[in-house]
Design an enzyme around this catalytic site. Structure first.
Site, PDB file in Angstrom:
ATOM      1  N   LYS A  32     -12.307 -19.483 -47.448  1.00 12.97           N
ATOM      2  CA  LYS A  32     -13.066 -18.348 -47.790  1.00 12.97           C
ATOM      3  C   LYS A  32     -14.504 -18.637 -47.584  1.00 12.97           C
ATOM      4  O   LYS A  32     -15.247 -18.166 -48.612  1.00 12.97           O
ATOM      5  CB  LYS A  32     -12.618 -17.618 -49.159  1.00 12.97           C
ATOM      6  CG  LYS A  32     -11.050 -17.412 -49.134  1.00 12.97           C
ATOM      7  CD  LYS A  32     -10.744 -16.957 -50.407  1.00 12.97           C
ATOM      8  CE  LYS A  32      -9.338 -16.564 -50.864  1.00 12.97           C
ATOM      9  NZ  LYS A  32      -8.433 -17.585 -50.775  1.00 12.97           N
ATOM     10  N   LEU A  33     -15.051 -18.831 -46.355  1.00 11.90           N
ATOM     11  CA  LEU A  33     -16.349 -18.919 -46.208  1.00 11.90           C
ATOM     12  C   LEU A  33     -17.306 -17.728 -46.277  1.00 11.90           C
ATOM     13  O   LEU A  33     -17.032 -16.668 -46.183  1.00 11.90           O
ATOM     14  CB  LEU A  33     -16.625 -19.521 -44.783  1.00 11.90           C
ATOM     15  CG  LEU A  33     -15.925 -20.725 -44.451  1.00 11.90           C
ATOM     16  CD1 LEU A  33     -16.422 -21.048 -42.728  1.00 11.90           C
ATOM     17  CD2 LEU A  33     -16.183 -21.885 -45.177  1.00 11.90           C
TER      18      LEU A  33
ATOM     19  N   ILE B  19     -24.989 -18.119 -45.706  1.00 13.01           N
ATOM     20  CA  ILE B  19     -25.924 -17.873 -44.709  1.00 13.01           C
ATOM     21  C   ILE B  19     -25.336 -18.005 -43.272  1.00 13.01           C
ATOM     22  O   ILE B  19     -24.418 -18.985 -43.246  1.00 13.01           O
ATOM     23  CB  ILE B  19     -27.233 -18.426 -44.847  1.00 13.01           C
ATOM     24  CG1 ILE B  19     -27.204 -19.871 -44.636  1.00 13.01           C
ATOM     25  CG2 ILE B  19     -27.945 -18.206 -46.291  1.00 13.01           C
ATOM     26  CD1 ILE B  19     -28.558 -20.718 -44.557  1.00 13.01           C
TER      27      ILE B  19
ATOM     28  N   THR C 108     -25.095 -21.652 -41.784  1.00 11.12           N
ATOM     29  CA  THR C 108     -24.055 -22.589 -42.531  1.00 11.12           C
ATOM     30  C   THR C 108     -22.606 -22.266 -42.223  1.00 11.12           C
ATOM     31  O   THR C 108     -21.937 -23.139 -41.948  1.00 11.12           O
ATOM     32  CB  THR C 108     -24.256 -22.510 -43.970  1.00 11.12           C
ATOM     33  OG1 THR C 108     -25.787 -23.194 -44.122  1.00 11.12           O
ATOM     34  CG2 THR C 108     -23.415 -23.400 -45.019  1.00 11.12           C
TER      35      THR C 108
END
Length: 249
Positions: free
Chosen positions: A74-75, A78, A81
């Site tokens: 679940k990234l 920003i 990244t």
């Protein structure tokens, strides 16, 4: 990269994803060995990946009998990244990975770019543990509080816009999602509870049986505790596959 469009014939077990929600790689490996003939995919979440890292991915590759891998991190960060992280995930040889759809558009675009066509990006819409009260507490207005599906569809539209493989949503929203975005847009559904049997400390709010989820058009059913908690986990998985088989007729 896995695509529903390329799958001509799927056995009932191919719809079933077992959530490896255990604290150690050794315990996860035991479940992989036990269930490799009963499920089509293994889901690796935050806790297990933090504890085991790449080792658990390699374990599934080596001992999973060809089962697919769903890395559910679940990234949310920003764009740069997220891009770099998704690029690293793609190099691991997993089939699906998740990113929160509530992030900015540049973040969603970065996730898809970082995947580089090597891993199917799934957008997390609204967690199946969230109730109307939770949506209210998160600051959303009456439009979404009264109908959580509207928020799911809003976020699904963002995922579709940036070319994601599909979304993670509750079984209750699959039918409307498929109608709007088409059968090729993958629906991965947690919140699955077998027709018979309860689980301890159930924190899911928007749930469905395996059969109903399949009839709604779900492509993958994520199941953890209903398989993990019984004494015979393989039999529990087989029983869910039977429910899936009946729904597919």
């Amino acid at each position: 990269m896995t695509s529903i469009k390329t799958i001509k014939s799927r056995a009932p077990k191919d719809y079933l994803v077992f959530a490896l929600d255990v604290p150690t790689v050794s315990e996860a490996a035991e479940y992989v060995h036990l269930l490799k003939n009963h499920v089509g995919m293994f889901k690796v979440g935050l806790e297990l990946f933090v504890r085991g890292g790449r080792r658990i991915i390699d374990t599934i590759h080596d001992a999973g009998g060809g089962a697919k891998i769903f890395l559910d991190l679940k990234l949310y960060d920003i764009p740069e990244t997220v891009y770099r992280t998704m690029n690293a995930i793609a190099a691991m040889g997993v089939d699906f990975a998740t990113v929160h759809c509530s992030g900015q558009k540049d973040m969603l675009a970065a996730a898809q770019e970082g995947a580089d066509g090597q891993v199917g990006v799934l957008g997390v819409t609204v967690l199946t543990s969230m109730s109307a009260d939770d949506v209210r507490d998160a600051g959303y207005g009456p439009e979404y509080i009264e109908n959580i599906s509207r928020l799911v569809m809003k976020r699904a539209a963002a995922a579709a816009e940036w070319g994601f493989a599909g979304i993670v949503c509750s079984p209750l929203e699959v039918s409307a999602m498929k109608e709007r975005f088409g059968k090729g847009f993958v629906a991965v559904t947690p919140g699955i509870r077998p027709a018979k049997g309860l689980v301890s400390r159930d924190d899911q709010s928007r749930i469905s049986t395996p059969g109903q989820a399949i009839r709604n058009g779900a492509d993958y059913l994520v199941v953890g505790r209903p398989i993990r908690e019984p004494d015979d986990s393989a039999a529990a998985a087989a029983a869910i596959c039977k429910e899936i088989e009946e729904a597919l007729k």
